[in-house]
Design an enzyme around this catalytic site. Structure first.
Site, short mmCIF file in Angstrom:
data_model
loop_
_atom_site.label_atom_id
_atom_site.label_comp_id
_atom_site.label_asym_id
_atom_site.label_seq_id
_atom_site.Cartn_x
_atom_site.Cartn_y
_atom_site.Cartn_z
CE1 TYR A 104 -3.79 -2.63 5.62
CE2 TYR A 104 -3.43 -0.40 5.37
CZ TYR A 104 -3.50 -1.48 4.62
OH TYR A 104 -3.74 -1.33 3.39
CB SER A 132 -1.05 -0.05 1.20
OG SER A 132 -1.37 1.29 1.48
CE LYS A 141 -1.43 -4.64 3.35
NZ LYS A 141 -1.68 -5.99 2.59
#
Ligand code: UD1
Length: 347
Positions: A150, A125, A154
């Protein structure tokens, strides 16, 4: 090439299901693994209606080491793996950090430990860049401290793959850093299914327009941008899906320069929240009620991609317009309201 079997983990999710369609369109044979934690098996019917094929489906949670091992032992002839399966809500990750680290990282570790293919595409992302110092953002922009568990999964996921590639010379991987994926397949057979109240802009817009929400909250209009609202790079999910096929072919054809590469996936264009609202109204003829409220914590001012690397090396570029993307999201929203099985996702 005879063997065109691709494993897609999280293949019933939003980006996963559109990528499955793009793969089948290009003649690949797809096997899906999904734990159904944030999606519906009805998506398989949608894929079938679009492509005429129903992919093989395994309900497996990638944290279950034994099952993952068994799966790869049985499927030892995969040509590639596209790994989407992960939890993706920023807010939820702040409340349940351990769940996010376990789900997003153990799944990846199990795939790397037992994989039966040396071509991996990893779903990353643009969140890894945080508030970038320079726009548009290129792949060599510094990685900023993650704002949420989160985002951190990544960053750590990318590092795990990079370290693995360093010692496994025959293994090849690409991390794709998505900007803001939106929209739905033009058939409106598949699309985004946010569980509960949506956090992301476009599902909130379509739910407001259809009358499920009273109004859209615009989070802040005092940013240093064209009209004070934050700017993002909104990319049609089918453009994104096609980029996965291009990235996979890049590896299969041995075009990689190193065995671990990173690419941005966006349109290269930034749009503010108010510009998105206006485009939505123009594309759909719907009037949208919104109120400007306070900034949302953790939001950045602006992010849009420099996509030269993907254009040049993958021979890919986003071709669908913002209006087309918003129109497709609207068609999908209308379809969901009619579709009994999907209704529960929009309460
Ligand atoms: C969010 C995540 C990001 C993740 C991405 C995946 C946050 C802080 N970031 O990005 O880590 O990779 O989703 O798609 O959650 N907005 C409103 N009203 C709304 C919803 C959003 O004004 O009801 C605005 C936001 O302030 C933002 C823009 O719309 O400026 C886009 O928001 P969103 O769709 O949530 O995406 P990001 O915040 O860019």
């Amino acid at each position: 090439m005879n063997n065109k079997k691709i494993l897609v983990t999280g293949g019933l999710g939003f980006i996963g299901s559109h990528t499955v369609v793009a793969l089948i369109n290009k003649g690949f044979k797809v096997i899906i693994i999904d734990n159904l934690s944030n999606c519906h098996t009805e998506v398989l019917n949608g894929i079938q209606k679009i492509t005429g094929e129903t992919p093989e489906f395994h309900e497996i949670d990638l944290r279950e080491k034994k099952k993952v091992k068994q799966f790869f032992e049985k499927n030892d002839d995969l040509l590639g793996i596209i790994h989407f399966a992960a939890s993706k809500s920023v807010g939820e990750s702040i409340k349940k950090p351990l769940m996010y680290y376990e789900n997003n990282l153990c799944g990846l570790l199990n795939i790397l430990s037992f994989q039966s293919s040396s071509n991996l595409i990893f779903s990353s992302s643009c969140t890894v860049y945080g508030e970038a110092d320079k726009l548009p953002i290129s792949e060599n922009a510094p990685i900023k401290k993650a704002e949420s568990p989160y985002g951190n999964t990544k960053q750590i996921g990318e590092e795990i793959i990079r370290d693995f590639c360093r010692v496994e010379n025959d293994f090849k991987a690409i991390a794709l850093r998505y900007f803001n994926p939106i929209g739905a397949h033009s058939s409106a057979e598949i699309g985004e299914l946010p569980l509960g109240t949506p956090q992301n802009l476009i599902p909130y817009i379509t739910q407001t327009a259809i009358g499920q929400r009273e109004y859209l909250s615009v989070f802040g209009n005092d940013y240093f941008t064209v009209d004070g609202t934050p700017v993002r790079d909104y990319i049609h999910v089918m453009d994104l899906a096609e980029a996965h096929v291009a990235a996979l072919n890049h590896l299969i054809e041995g075009k990689e320069e190193t065995n671990y590469e990173v690419f941005n996936l966006g349109t290269g264009r930034g749009n503010s929240v108010l510009q998105v609202i206006r485009s939505f109204e123009k594309a759909t003829g719907q009037q949208l009620f919104y109120k400007v409220e306070n900034r949302r914590e953790g939001d950045i001012t602006a992010a849009y991609a420099n996509v030269e690397k993907a254009n040049k090396k993958l021979g890919w570029q986003a071709v669908r317009s913002l209006e087309e993307s918003l129109k497709s999201a609207w068609e999908w929203q209308k379809r969901c309201v009619k579709h009994k099985k999907y209704r529960l996702y929009f309460l």
